[in-house]
Design a protein around this motif. Structure first.
Motif, short mmCIF file in Angstrom:
data_model
loop_
_atom_site.label_atom_id
_atom_site.label_comp_id
_atom_site.label_asym_id
_atom_site.label_seq_id
_atom_site.Cartn_x
_atom_site.Cartn_y
_atom_site.Cartn_z
N HIS A 134 -0.76 -20.21 3.53
CA HIS A 134 0.46 -19.93 4.27
C HIS A 134 0.08 -19.74 5.97
CE1 HIS A 134 1.80 -18.82 0.30
NE2 HIS A 134 1.03 -17.84 0.27
N PRO A 135 1.17 -19.94 6.56
CA PRO A 135 0.98 -20.08 8.12
C PRO A 135 0.19 -18.97 8.78
CG PRO A 135 3.52 -20.66 7.56
CD PRO A 135 2.64 -20.36 6.20
N ALA A 136 0.36 -17.68 8.43
CA ALA A 136 -0.52 -16.81 8.95
C ALA A 136 -1.82 -16.90 8.61
CB ALA A 136 -0.11 -15.52 8.38
N ILE A 137 -2.36 -17.23 7.36
CA ILE A 137 -3.62 -17.72 7.01
C ILE A 137 -4.28 -18.73 7.49
CG2 ILE A 137 -5.04 -18.06 4.79
CD1 ILE A 137 -3.85 -15.61 4.23
N ARG A 138 -3.53 -19.85 7.68
CA ARG A 138 -3.74 -20.93 8.41
C ARG A 138 -4.14 -20.82 9.83
NH1 ARG A 138 0.11 -23.78 4.76
NH2 ARG A 138 1.76 -23.92 6.73
N ASN A 139 -3.54 -19.83 10.61
CA ASN A 139 -3.72 -19.42 11.97
C ASN A 139 -5.03 -18.96 12.07
OD1 ASN A 139 -1.38 -20.48 12.82
ND2 ASN A 139 -0.29 -18.38 12.64
N ARG A 140 -5.86 -18.59 10.84
CA ARG A 140 -7.33 -17.85 11.13
C ARG A 140 -8.27 -18.39 10.41
NH1 ARG A 140 -8.61 -14.51 14.56
NH2 ARG A 140 -9.91 -13.42 13.37
N GLY A 141 -7.82 -19.17 9.28
CA GLY A 141 -8.74 -19.79 8.24
C GLY A 141 -9.71 -20.95 8.76
N THR A 142 -10.69 -21.15 8.79
CA THR A 142 -11.56 -22.42 9.32
C THR A 142 -12.00 -23.23 8.48
OG1 THR A 142 -13.59 -21.28 9.07
CG2 THR A 142 -12.46 -20.65 11.09
N LEU A 143 -12.06 -24.62 8.65
CA LEU A 143 -12.71 -25.63 7.83
C LEU A 143 -14.16 -25.02 7.13
CD1 LEU A 143 -12.72 -28.35 6.57
CD2 LEU A 143 -13.55 -29.31 8.47
N GLY A 144 -15.15 -24.69 7.92
CA GLY A 144 -16.28 -24.27 7.65
C GLY A 144 -16.30 -23.33 6.66
N GLY A 145 -15.58 -22.27 6.96
CA GLY A 145 -15.29 -20.91 6.38
C GLY A 145 -14.86 -21.47 4.78
N SER A 146 -13.73 -22.28 4.78
CA SER A 146 -13.55 -22.88 3.45
C SER A 146 -14.48 -23.45 2.68
CB SER A 146 -12.16 -23.79 3.49
OG SER A 146 -11.79 -24.27 2.49
N LEU A 147 -15.33 -24.24 3.06
CA LEU A 147 -16.26 -25.14 2.46
C LEU A 147 -17.64 -24.22 2.05
CD1 LEU A 147 -16.68 -28.34 4.69
CD2 LEU A 147 -14.96 -27.85 2.86
N ALA A 148 -18.10 -23.31 3.14
CA ALA A 148 -18.89 -22.39 2.66
C ALA A 148 -18.40 -21.39 1.44
CB ALA A 148 -19.45 -21.51 3.68
N HIS A 149 -17.23 -21.03 1.41
CA HIS A 149 -16.49 -20.19 0.42
C HIS A 149 -16.73 -20.99 -0.86
CE1 HIS A 149 -14.68 -16.84 -1.43
NE2 HIS A 149 -13.78 -17.68 -1.82
N ALA A 150 -16.43 -22.20 -0.84
CA ALA A 150 -16.48 -22.97 -2.19
C ALA A 150 -15.88 -22.60 -3.14
CB ALA A 150 -17.97 -23.25 -2.41
N ASP A 151 -14.57 -22.23 -3.16
CA ASP A 151 -13.50 -21.80 -4.10
C ASP A 151 -13.19 -23.15 -4.85
OD1 ASP A 151 -11.30 -21.14 -5.83
OD2 ASP A 151 -11.08 -19.33 -4.74
N PRO A 152 -13.57 -23.31 -6.12
CA PRO A 152 -13.33 -24.37 -7.03
C PRO A 152 -11.90 -24.75 -7.05
CG PRO A 152 -14.12 -22.84 -8.41
CD PRO A 152 -14.24 -22.06 -7.24
N ALA A 153 -10.77 -23.78 -6.44
CA ALA A 153 -9.45 -24.35 -6.67
C ALA A 153 -8.96 -24.54 -5.17
CB ALA A 153 -8.49 -23.16 -7.22
#
Lengths: 291, 161
Positions: free
Chosen positions: A103-122
């Motif tokens: 959601h917008p509030a999450i997209r304002n903080r979340g980063t590309l590298g963070g998402s890749l390093a977290h590696a959630d399969p979904a």
């Protein structure tokens, strides 16, 4: 719940962050946007002794294009990708996928590298990296490595990163000539994690697909490329061929079962996505040409 | 060993200096250290949206921001938006249309709605639903909330500027 106690250090340079990582290894966690790490800490699934905040590292932010490659700094936030004219033009698949990330509030903080390093399969972005044949650039104190996205994701929350490495950037090749993309996911509500999803990229040669990378997510322990997509490459694609390939694709899968969906439902949804994706891409309706 | 960290930030226009433990999140800091209890705490893992605040002009989940990360930032809470009158019309529209019942989600719902109206003055109902999709309401069924946001957008557009 609240996160358990931890020590906190705010890195002022990549080298400083790597030094701390090197010293603390598995006991340390990097904090980028915190949109995956902090929930996991609040739920006490992860209890690091020290959190290394890399939020101030401007050298890890930004989008640059050179020699047919889009390079995105690991700390670039989702909202920045969403609003970037460069991303919309050069890698529109990524721009489309970001709309489906939380959601917008999450997209304002979340980063590309963070998402890749977290590696959630979904998660959407790891699948995009595979569809776009990305190279993930990681660094430790002693060396820099360049890892192909297909080799980077190794299981649920598992990647090729060692405890002493951080992601510096991601490099995405810009498709030359005619290309098309497709993104779709099935989720209970907009912004929720998908039950099944696909991110796909194709290049065209005349009237046939010369390359087709269909990366599925939420249907295995990591994002996976559909092997059956090869049946649609360098041939005249008919509806019967798409059906045959979609059927074969379902046989490749051994989807997980959870409270959201059964394995059979996930396999069914994955086949539906395969079919829709193939129909859209061979329709040539969405082709864009970069000379 | 964890030790308190000095932070300095701006909250609703006022400078705040404090020492906080690293594990303290921004929502708890606002509520317990500053008594700004309009920021609500629901799920504490970023799903319900009840803790939405503005940081440097952008909405964020205060439960997914550490207080130490908010240092040197400018934070605005529902108290700030309410006191300044920025969202008086939106609040009135919520009241008129019964867009709240228990009110637990309301401060964050107003935050998210105002964020949308700031970017998109004429949102469709679908866009309103999409922008508010990260904010749970367990009372209203959302219909009245979407109505209130839509009515506010129309009223603002009609208002001579």
């Amino acid at each position: 719940m609240k996160a358990p106690a931890f020590a906190y250090s705010r890195a002022t340079s990549v080298n400083g962050a790597l030094e701390l990582l090197s010293a603390h290894g598995e006991n340390a966690r990097l904090l980028s946007g915190g949109q995956s790490l902090l929930p996991a800490m609040n739920l006490r699934l992860i209890c690091p002794e020290i959190v290394i905040d890399i939020g101030d590292l401007a050298e890890l932010r930004g989008i640059a294009v050179r020699d047919g490659i889009v390079s995105i700094g690991a700390m670039t936030r989702h909202v920045e990708l969403l609003e970037s004219a460069q991303i919309a033009t050069s890698v529109p698949l990524l721009a489309e996928a970001i709309r489906h990330v939380a959601h917008p509030a999450i997209r304002n903080r979340g980063t590309l590298g963070g998402s890749l390093a977290h590696a959630d399969p979904a998660a959407e972005l790891p699948a995009c990296m595979i569809a776009l044949d990305a190279t993930i650039v990681v660094r430790s104190q002693s060396a820099e490595r360049r890892i192909a996205a297909v080799d980077f994701f190794q299981g649920i929350f598992a990647t090729a990163l060692s405890a002493k490495e951080l992601i510096v950037s991601v490099e995405l090749p810009i498709a030359q000539g005619a290309s098309a993309y497709f993104f779709h996911e099935f989720a209970r509500r907009h912004g929720d994690y998908a039950l099944a999803g696909v991110a796909a990229h194709a290049t065209m040669d005349g009237q046939v697909l010369s390359e087709l990378r269909m990366a599925f997510f939420a249907i295995a322990d990591r994002p996976v490329l559909a092997k059956a997509a090869a049946k649609l490459v360098n041939v005249t694609v008919t509806p019967a061929l798409i059906s045959e390939a979609a059927e074969a694709f379902g046989e490749e899968l051994d989807p997980p079962e959870d409270q959201q969906a059964s394995a059979d439902l996930r396999r069914h949804l994955a086949r539906v996505l395969f079919r829709r994706c193939a129909e859209e891409l061979v329709d040539f309706g969405s082709v864009r040409v970069i000379q | 060993m964890t030790v308190p960290v000095a932070i300095a930030l701006e909250v609703n226009g006022e400078r705040v200096d404090a020492h906080v433990l690293p594990r303290l999140n921004l929502a708890d800091f606002l509520r317990e250290h500053l008594q700004l209890t309009g920021t609500h705490v629901g799920c504490e893992h970023g799903v319900c949206g009840a803790c939405t605040v503005r940081m440097n002009g952008e909405i964020v989940r205060a439960c997914l921001v550490l207080a130490v990360q908010a240092s040197a930032k400018c934070v605005q809470t529902i108290e700030g938006l309410s006191d300044s009158g920025e969202i008086a019309d939106l609040q009135a529209a919520f009241r008129e249309r019964n867009a709240l019942q228990c009110g637990y989600c309301t401060p964050a719902m107003l935050m998210a709605a105002q964020d949308l109206l700031g970017r998109q003055p004429e949102p469709s109902r679908e866009e309103i639903r999409e922008h508010l999709s990260g904010n749970y309401c367990r009372c209203t069924g959302y219909q009245a909330i979407v109505d209130a946001v839509e009515a506010t957008a129309r009223a603002r557009k009609a208002r001579p500027s």
